[in-house]
Design a protein around this motif. Structure first.
Motif, PDB file in Angstrom:
ATOM      1  N   GLY A   1      64.863 117.503  54.469  1.00  0.00           N
ATOM      2  CA  GLY A   1      64.108 118.400  55.338  1.00  0.00           C
ATOM      3  C   GLY A   1      64.462 118.142  56.792  1.00  0.00           C
ATOM      4  O   GLY A   1      64.732 117.009  57.180  1.00  0.00           O
ATOM      5  N   LEU A   2      64.466 119.212  57.578  1.00  0.00           N
ATOM      6  CA  LEU A   2      64.750 119.055  59.009  1.00  0.00           C
ATOM      7  C   LEU A   2      63.561 119.529  59.827  1.00  0.00           C
ATOM      8  O   LEU A   2      63.086 120.651  59.667  1.00  0.00           O
ATOM      9  N   ARG A   3      63.120 118.662  60.724  1.00  0.00           N
ATOM     10  CA  ARG A   3      62.002 119.028  61.602  1.00  0.00           C
ATOM     11  C   ARG A   3      62.455 119.344  63.004  1.00  0.00           C
ATOM     12  O   ARG A   3      61.782 120.039  63.751  1.00  0.00           O
ATOM     13  N   SER A   4      63.576 118.753  63.400  1.00  0.00           N
ATOM     14  CA  SER A   4      63.975 118.831  64.808  1.00  0.00           C
ATOM     15  C   SER A   4      65.472 118.611  64.940  1.00  0.00           C
ATOM     16  O   SER A   4      66.146 118.227  63.975  1.00  0.00           O
ATOM     17  N   ALA A   5      65.963 118.807  66.175  1.00  0.00           N
ATOM     18  CA  ALA A   5      67.374 118.545  66.451  1.00  0.00           C
ATOM     19  C   ALA A   5      67.672 117.065  66.228  1.00  0.00           C
ATOM     20  O   ALA A   5      68.751 116.692  65.775  1.00  0.00           O
ATOM     21  N   GLY A   6      66.704 116.227  66.519  1.00  0.00           N
ATOM     22  CA  GLY A   6      66.852 114.778  66.309  1.00  0.00           C
ATOM     23  C   GLY A   6      67.088 114.465  64.842  1.00  0.00           C
ATOM     24  O   GLY A   6      67.966 113.682  64.495  1.00  0.00           O
ATOM     25  N   ASP A   7      66.298 115.100  63.975  1.00  0.00           N
ATOM     26  CA  ASP A   7      66.475 114.928  62.527  1.00  0.00           C
ATOM     27  C   ASP A   7      67.893 115.344  62.155  1.00  0.00           C
ATOM     28  O   ASP A   7      68.573 114.670  61.384  1.00  0.00           O
ATOM     29  N   PHE A   8      68.340 116.478  62.723  1.00  0.00           N
ATOM     30  CA  PHE A   8      69.657 117.004  62.362  1.00  0.00           C
ATOM     31  C   PHE A   8      70.774 116.030  62.721  1.00  0.00           C
ATOM     32  O   PHE A   8      71.659 115.770  61.909  1.00  0.00           O
ATOM     33  N   GLU A   9      70.708 115.482  63.936  1.00  0.00           N
ATOM     34  CA  GLU A   9      71.751 114.545  64.404  1.00  0.00           C
ATOM     35  C   GLU A   9      71.909 113.388  63.411  1.00  0.00           C
ATOM     36  O   GLU A   9      73.003 113.008  63.039  1.00  0.00           O
ATOM     37  N   TYR A  10      70.775 112.851  63.016  1.00  0.00           N
ATOM     38  CA  TYR A  10      70.743 111.716  62.105  1.00  0.00           C
ATOM     39  C   TYR A  10      71.230 112.117  60.709  1.00  0.00           C
ATOM     40  O   TYR A  10      72.091 111.472  60.111  1.00  0.00           O
ATOM     41  N   GLU A  11      70.695 113.236  60.241  1.00  0.00           N
ATOM     42  CA  GLU A  11      71.006 113.686  58.879  1.00  0.00           C
ATOM     43  C   GLU A  11      72.469 114.087  58.725  1.00  0.00           C
ATOM     44  O   GLU A  11      73.057 113.907  57.660  1.00  0.00           O
ATOM     45  N   GLN A  12      73.022 114.653  59.789  1.00  0.00           N
ATOM     46  CA  GLN A  12      74.412 115.101  59.722  1.00  0.00           C
ATOM     47  C   GLN A  12      75.347 113.919  59.456  1.00  0.00           C
ATOM     48  O   GLN A  12      76.246 113.994  58.629  1.00  0.00           O
ATOM     49  N   GLN A  13      75.093 112.820  60.145  1.00  0.00           N
ATOM     50  CA  GLN A  13      75.923 111.614  59.962  1.00  0.00           C
ATOM     51  C   GLN A  13      75.842 111.112  58.526  1.00  0.00           C
ATOM     52  O   GLN A  13      76.855 110.776  57.912  1.00  0.00           O
ATOM     53  N   ILE A  14      74.623 111.060  58.016  1.00  0.00           N
ATOM     54  CA  ILE A  14      74.441 110.571  56.648  1.00  0.00           C
ATOM     55  C   ILE A  14      75.115 111.514  55.650  1.00  0.00           C
ATOM     56  O   ILE A  14      75.788 111.082  54.708  1.00  0.00           O
ATOM     57  N   ALA A  15      74.968 112.818  55.892  1.00  0.00           N
ATOM     58  CA  ALA A  15      75.556 113.797  54.973  1.00  0.00           C
ATOM     59  C   ALA A  15      77.086 113.678  54.969  1.00  0.00           C
ATOM     60  O   ALA A  15      77.714 113.744  53.909  1.00  0.00           O
ATOM     61  N   PHE A  16      77.666 113.480  56.136  1.00  0.00           N
ATOM     62  CA  PHE A  16      79.125 113.317  56.207  1.00  0.00           C
ATOM     63  C   PHE A  16      79.557 112.057  55.448  1.00  0.00           C
ATOM     64  O   PHE A  16      80.532 112.072  54.697  1.00  0.00           O
ATOM     65  N   ALA A  17      78.844 110.981  55.669  1.00  0.00           N
ATOM     66  CA  ALA A  17      79.185 109.725  54.981  1.00  0.00           C
ATOM     67  C   ALA A  17      79.062 109.904  53.468  1.00  0.00           C
ATOM     68  O   ALA A  17      79.948 109.482  52.708  1.00  0.00           O
ATOM     69  N   ASN A  18      77.998 110.560  53.041  1.00  0.00           N
ATOM     70  CA  ASN A  18      77.807 110.774  51.601  1.00  0.00           C
ATOM     71  C   ASN A  18      78.929 111.620  51.010  1.00  0.00           C
ATOM     72  O   ASN A  18      79.389 111.375  49.899  1.00  0.00           O
ATOM     73  N   LYS A  19      79.363 112.619  51.775  1.00  0.00           N
ATOM     74  CA  LYS A  19      80.442 113.500  51.314  1.00  0.00           C
ATOM     75  C   LYS A  19      81.747 112.714  51.147  1.00  0.00           C
ATOM     76  O   LYS A  19      82.519 112.945  50.216  1.00  0.00           O
ATOM     77  N   GLU A  20      81.963 111.776  52.084  1.00  0.00           N
ATOM     78  CA  GLU A  20      83.158 110.932  51.972  1.00  0.00           C
ATOM     79  C   GLU A  20      83.083 110.055  50.731  1.00  0.00           C
ATOM     80  O   GLU A  20      84.083 109.791  50.078  1.00  0.00           O
ATOM     81  N   LEU A  21      81.885 109.595  50.437  1.00  0.00           N
ATOM     82  CA  LEU A  21      81.701 108.699  49.292  1.00  0.00           C
ATOM     83  C   LEU A  21      81.852 109.435  47.960  1.00  0.00           C
ATOM     84  O   LEU A  21      82.539 108.966  47.060  1.00  0.00           O
ATOM     85  N   VAL A  22      81.175 110.574  47.846  1.00  0.00           N
ATOM     86  CA  VAL A  22      81.243 111.363  46.603  1.00  0.00           C
ATOM     87  C   VAL A  22      81.391 112.835  46.973  1.00  0.00           C
ATOM     88  O   VAL A  22      80.430 113.474  47.427  1.00  0.00           O
TER      89      VAL A  22
END
Ligand code: ADP
Length: 152
Positions: free
Chosen positions: A89-110
């Protein structure tokens, strides 16, 4: 093929904001697994058992929602349970900044696991488990922020 999404988080405790994301997700996925992860950086106020119990109670009437606990990498757990999607879930631009990094890392992993973001409904944007914990600790009225029937 059944579309399965993993909704990972601490859920310490679950709030109306989390429930809102799950309800919206159910329009897109056949099954949602709410997965409580042990976060090494976070110490929780409530035990894993308590957190699981509340979530089970809230979704007792919806067989499409499952509750699990996991350790280790979220993407590995996705593979274990057959989830093709990670729901966040995204509440704010702050959430997005954080989530984007994690999503990219996860994509690299699997590569096969896709992260899907859903925007918080305006009414729930300011709700976080952190605020709810503060209210509980200071004996305030938390009922507006948590699903009905949840008493701490
Ligand atoms: P984490 O420790 O992984 O951030 P949380 O339990 O705090 O776990 O949150 C789990 C997910 O729910 C995250 O994607 C978070 O952005 C989302 N979330 C939390 N509160 C809200 C809210 N009020 N509205 C929408 N999404 C939310």
């Amino acid at each position: 093929m059944e579309k399965i999404a993993l909704f990972p988080g601490s859920f310490d405790p679950i709030t109306k904001g989390h429930v809102d994301i799950v309800k919206k997700g159910l329009h897109m996925f056949d099954k949602i697994i709410i997965a409580i992860g042990s976060n090494v950086k976070k110490t929780s106020l409530f035990t894993l058992e308590q957190r699981m119990e509340w979530i089970k109670k809230i979704f007792a009437n919806d067989p499409r929602v499952d509750v699990k606990a996991y350790t280790g990498l979220t993407v590995n757990y996705c593979k274990e349970v057959g989830a093709q999607y990670i729901l966040r879930g995204l509440r704010s631009a702050g959430d997005f900044e954080y989530e984007q990094q994690i999503a990219f890392a996860n994509k690299e992993l699997v590569e096969t696991v896709e992260t899907v973001f859903l925007l918080s409904s305006p009414y729930y944007t300011n709700i976080s488990s952190t605020i709810v914990r503060d209210i509980i600790i200071n004996k305030g009225n938390y009922s507006k922020f948590v699903p009905e029937g949840i008493v701490f």
